[in-house]
Design a protein around this motif. Structure first.
Motif, PDB file in Angstrom:
ATOM      1  N   UNK A   1       0.861  -1.199   0.000  1.00  0.00           N
ATOM      2  CA  UNK A   1       0.000   0.000   0.000  1.00  0.00           C
ATOM      3  C   UNK A   1       0.891   1.242   0.000  1.00  0.00           C
ATOM      4  N   UNK A   2       0.626   2.150  -0.922  1.00  0.00           N
ATOM      5  CA  UNK A   2       1.457   3.340  -1.057  1.00  0.00           C
ATOM      6  C   UNK A   2       1.251   4.264   0.122  1.00  0.00           C
ATOM      7  N   UNK A   3       2.349   4.883   0.551  1.00  0.00           N
ATOM      8  CA  UNK A   3       2.295   5.851   1.647  1.00  0.00           C
ATOM      9  C   UNK A   3       2.200   7.252   1.080  1.00  0.00           C
ATOM     10  N   UNK A   4       1.286   8.026   1.633  1.00  0.00           N
ATOM     11  CA  UNK A   4       1.135   9.416   1.213  1.00  0.00           C
ATOM     12  C   UNK A   4       1.162  10.266   2.449  1.00  0.00           C
ATOM     13  N   UNK A   5       2.002  11.246   2.453  1.00  0.00           N
ATOM     14  CA  UNK A   5       2.139  12.070   3.652  1.00  0.00           C
ATOM     15  C   UNK A   5       1.344  13.346   3.506  1.00  0.00           C
ATOM     16  N   UNK A   6       0.100  13.318   4.015  1.00  0.00           N
ATOM     17  CA  UNK A   6      -0.746  14.501   3.971  1.00  0.00           C
ATOM     18  C   UNK A   6      -0.710  15.264   5.289  1.00  0.00           C
ATOM     19  N   UNK A   7      -0.064  14.706   6.318  1.00  0.00           N
ATOM     20  CA  UNK A   7      -0.254  15.219   7.666  1.00  0.00           C
ATOM     21  C   UNK A   7       0.720  16.345   7.971  1.00  0.00           C
ATOM     22  N   UNK A   8       0.179  17.487   8.381  1.00  0.00           N
ATOM     23  CA  UNK A   8       1.002  18.521   8.992  1.00  0.00           C
ATOM     24  C   UNK A   8       1.087  18.239  10.475  1.00  0.00           C
ATOM     25  N   UNK A   9       1.968  18.909  11.141  1.00  0.00           N
ATOM     26  CA  UNK A   9       2.115  18.651  12.573  1.00  0.00           C
ATOM     27  C   UNK A   9       1.057  19.329  13.405  1.00  0.00           C
ATOM     28  N   UNK A  10       0.308  20.250  12.826  1.00  0.00           N
ATOM     29  CA  UNK A  10      -0.627  21.035  13.632  1.00  0.00           C
ATOM     30  C   UNK A  10      -1.705  20.188  14.273  1.00  0.00           C
ATOM     31  N   UNK A  11      -2.288  19.236  13.511  1.00  0.00           N
ATOM     32  CA  UNK A  11      -3.399  18.456  14.061  1.00  0.00           C
ATOM     33  C   UNK A  11      -2.949  17.649  15.260  1.00  0.00           C
ATOM     34  N   UNK A 337      -5.704  -7.071   2.104  1.00  0.00           N
ATOM     35  CA  UNK A 337      -4.370  -6.731   2.601  1.00  0.00           C
ATOM     36  C   UNK A 337      -4.368  -5.416   3.376  1.00  0.00           C
ATOM     37  N   UNK A 338      -5.109  -4.426   2.889  1.00  0.00           N
ATOM     38  CA  UNK A 338      -5.148  -3.132   3.572  1.00  0.00           C
ATOM     39  C   UNK A 338      -5.803  -3.279   4.939  1.00  0.00           C
ATOM     40  N   UNK A 339      -6.870  -4.081   5.009  1.00  0.00           N
ATOM     41  CA  UNK A 339      -7.505  -4.329   6.303  1.00  0.00           C
ATOM     42  C   UNK A 339      -6.539  -5.036   7.225  1.00  0.00           C
ATOM     43  N   UNK A 340      -5.817  -6.035   6.729  1.00  0.00           N
ATOM     44  CA  UNK A 340      -4.852  -6.768   7.556  1.00  0.00           C
ATOM     45  C   UNK A 340      -3.789  -5.840   8.129  1.00  0.00           C
TER      46      UNK A 340
END
Length: 373
Positions: A1-11, A337-340
């Motif tokens: 599963x591809x990793x995508x980094x959408x997260x800023x540190x603020x949340x 696989x994603x659920x696992x």
């Protein structure tokens, strides 16, 4: 599963520092806030679809709080208008509306969309899972939010925790249920993986939006229904159409709502607005939990005084439900696989945090709560 980094540190940073000062069941107007944005930032107008009737002042009020906070912190330059369930799309179609850019964002619960992807339930709650504080830990520091966002990326969405009800109640019944056999053939409104578990126990599961529950119970179209907890259930009038109120809500021990944002709209949003939106959702999360913890006890006392019969699920039902829940998880993990990947990470976190809370938090609760009369 591809990793995508959408997260800023603020949340993550603001989850522990957002305001805890709400003491009233109803959301309070935000304090006057000095705009943080520069005059060069553009004026942006969004619409927010929600899964909630406007009459539910805590949960829809939390949607409205997010919008008011964003407007206050941007000096009115970034405005979001919230709409109740059915005003733009039905309450259970918010995700599709955000995905299609019918609206830019939506306030909803991920477990409404388990037919799209079963692992989305882990962003909200799953049977015999995590309580509110454990769920926060799982999402922010246990890898949960990152894993869920990998799934949402395939739907052109990004999500932000935006509310928590705490442990929910176990639902309203027109007749008593004392054993697993009593559940067979029962028509019950219950969404998410909790509904999948109930189905395995022989329940005829119905998934209805909040505004549809009262008339369905009143007409006898369903025999039982769960919604949230005493305060919101009372506002829907469920105590007027079913006499038996069960606990615990084993399928929703720490229900987390979320803001879904269209990915394209998120990526073109100015960074300052992104930070502000994350701050607003973090505040809505902590305020909602505080409001429910304040309001639910008072509502429960009113309903008990009015004739509602408070009952507990039997050990036989709880054991059967737990066994069915974990059998369901293992089955889905074998075929997805994603659920696992998410389930394995969640299960390991659950074991660790349960051990810690059993040593400390549960030990305190077991002693202190026995003194309550």
């Amino acid at each position: 599963m591809k990793r995508r980094n959408f997260i800023g540190t603020a949340a993550i940073a603001t989850a522990g520092t957002a305001t805890f000062g709400a003491c009233s069941p109803r959301p309070q107007p935000p304090e006057e806030t000095t705009p943080r944005v520069s005059t060069a930032e553009p004026a942006i107008r969004w619409r927010m679809a929600t899964s909630w009737p406007k009459s539910l002042d805590i949960v829809f009020g939390s949607s409205d709080l997010i919008c008011r906070r964003v407007a206050a912190m941007t000096g009115g330059k970034f405005t979001i208008v919230p709409y109740g369930a059915g005003e733009i799309v039905p309450g259970l179609e918010v995700m599709k509306a955000v995905q299609a850019e019918t609206v830019e964002c939506g306030h909803t619960a991920s477990y409404y969309y388990v037919n799209e992807h079963p692992a989305l339930a882990f962003a909200t709650t799953v049977p015999f899972g995590l309580n509110a504080e454990q769920q926060f830990a799982w999402l922010y520091y246990g890898g949960g939010l990152e894993a869920i966002r990998d799934i949402y990326a395939d739907f052109n969405l990004i999500n932000f925790p935006a509310g928590n009800t705490g442990a929910q109640m176990g639902g309203w019944f027109r007749r008593q249920v004392n054993s697993p056999d009593d559940l067979k053939g029962l028509k019950m409104r219950i969404p998410g993986l909790g509904g999948k578990v109930m189905s395995r126990l022989g329940v005829d599961v119905q998934v209805l939006a909040g505004g549809e529950i009262f008339p369905a119970l009143e007409r006898g179209d369903i025999d039982a229904a769960e919604w949230v907890g005493p305060y919101e259930d009372e506002r829907l009038g469920l105590n007027r159409v079913a006499p038996y109120y069960y606990s615990p809500g084993w399928w929703e021990p720490g229900t987390t709502y979320e803001l879904q944002v269209n990915r394209r709209q998120w990526e073109i949003l100015p960074r300052e607005y992104q930070e502000i939106l994350q701050l607003a959702t973090a505040e809505a999360t902590t305020r909602m939990l505080a409001q429910y913890n304040t309001a639910n006890g008072e509502a429960l006392e009113r309903m008990a005084a009015g004739g509602t019969q408070l009952l507990s699920y039997s050990e036989s039902i709880l054991n059967a439900a737990r066994d069915a829940a974990f059998a369901l998880y293992e089955e889905k993990a074998r075929g997805n696989e994603a659920f696992r990947e998410i389930y394995d990470r969640w299960a390991a976190f659950r074991t660790k945090v349960y051990r810690w809370h059993r040593v400390n938090g549960f030990s305190f609760d077991r002693f202190a709560f026995r003194e309550v009369r």
